[in-house]
Write an enzyme that holds these catalytic residues in place. Structure first.
Site, mmCIF file in Angstrom:
data_model
loop_
_atom_site.group_PDB
_atom_site.id
_atom_site.type_symbol
_atom_site.label_atom_id
_atom_site.label_comp_id
_atom_site.label_asym_id
_atom_site.label_seq_id
_atom_site.Cartn_x
_atom_site.Cartn_y
_atom_site.Cartn_z
ATOM 1 N N TYR A 79 6.551 -9.963 6.619
ATOM 2 C CA TYR A 79 6.471 -8.529 6.882
ATOM 3 C C TYR A 79 7.051 -8.230 8.262
ATOM 4 C CZ TYR A 79 3.284 -7.606 2.958
ATOM 5 O OH TYR A 79 2.728 -7.458 1.703
ATOM 6 N N ASP A 135 0.828 -1.206 0.000
ATOM 7 C CA ASP A 135 0.000 0.000 0.000
ATOM 8 C C ASP A 135 0.862 1.255 0.000
ATOM 9 O OD1 ASP A 135 -2.383 -1.405 0.057
ATOM 10 O OD2 ASP A 135 -2.514 -1.403 2.247
#
Length: 253
Positions: free
Chosen positions: A111, A52
């Site tokens: 992540y 994002d």
């Protein structure tokens, strides 16, 4: 037509995410423009994880097909030259079989989320951390995080606009720890899964933050997960603290 695998590092701060957009700067758009300037081809990139706006990467993987059989070091160096001064770097390029797909061949994505947990704000890393000025207990956060590990319906931690067909995901890792002494003001959240829902990691981190300041107990986090109710989870952690750190592929393929 040779297929090239690229390993990419980028600072997501100036970009509106990975995915190409008509009018806004994106990581994919920047690299594809560099490919065109270098090769004269309008190649399209496929990546392992579409990040994002504001999310970073230190080991993103993408593939593209080019008509010409270029030396891999030429591909790497030419793309880096054409990407300057944008904060995007091609760390490596290699040729791979046509069966390799950066997205669909992935078996695990990793992540990392960084929380700066001190009274004073960040001077050097403000675009790469979430500044939380009140005290957090990383051990409580880790305990609560273990309630989310496994195969579950993660509807409570899913963006309203998420386009995934199913909210069921298998979370393989969700560890929370305070960084070593030199960086002791940081709390690091490490997570891994085959795939994540849109905003899932940031929603989980925001909820774990509430566990760290004792506003939620570990059992509360388990109940939020079971409820599927987004309104019960914590705030969405800012994009700045999130980094895509790697992707695993089946070594036999």
């Amino acid at each position: 037509m040779p297929r090239y695998k690229l390993v990419i590092e980028y600072d997501g701060s100036p970009f509106c995410g990975w995915q190409r957009q008509a009018d806004d700067p994106t990581v994919q758009g920047a690299i594809e423009a560099a490919v065109t300037r270098f090769s004269g081809e309008n190649a399209r990139l496929t990546c392992a994880g579409r990040t994002d706006a504001g999310v970073h990467a230190i080991h993103q993987v993408a593939h593209l097909d080019l008509a010409k059989d270029w030396r891999t070091d030429t591909v790497r160096d030419a793309l880096n030259a054409h990407l300057r001064p944008q904060p995007v770097a091609i760390l490596s390029a290699e040729t791979v079989p046509d069966s390799f797909d950066a997205r669909h061949s992935a078996i695990r994505r990793h992540y990392r989320y960084r929380i700066l947990n001190r009274r004073s704000p960040a001077a050097l890393t403000r675009a790469h951390v979430w500044h939380v000025p009140w005290p957090l207990d990383a051990d409580l956060m880790h305990d609560a995080a273990q309630r989310l590990v496994g195969r579950h319906d993660f509807s409570a931690f899913r963006a309203a606009e998420c386009q995934a067909n199913s909210p069921i995901r298998t979370l393989e890792q969700l560890d929370v720890a305070r960084a070593p002494m030199a960086l002791h003001d940081e709390i690091v959240v490490a997570t891994a899964a085959r795939s994540f829902l849109h905003h899932q990691v940031r929603a989980m981190v925001g909820t774990l933050m509430l566990a760290g300041c004792r506003r939620l107990a570990a059992d509360d986090v388990a109940e939020i997960l079971a409820s599927g109710d987004k309104s019960r989870c914590g705030p969405l952690a800012p994009a700045a603290g999130l980094t895509f750190v790697g992707v695993d592929y089946d070594p036999g393929k």
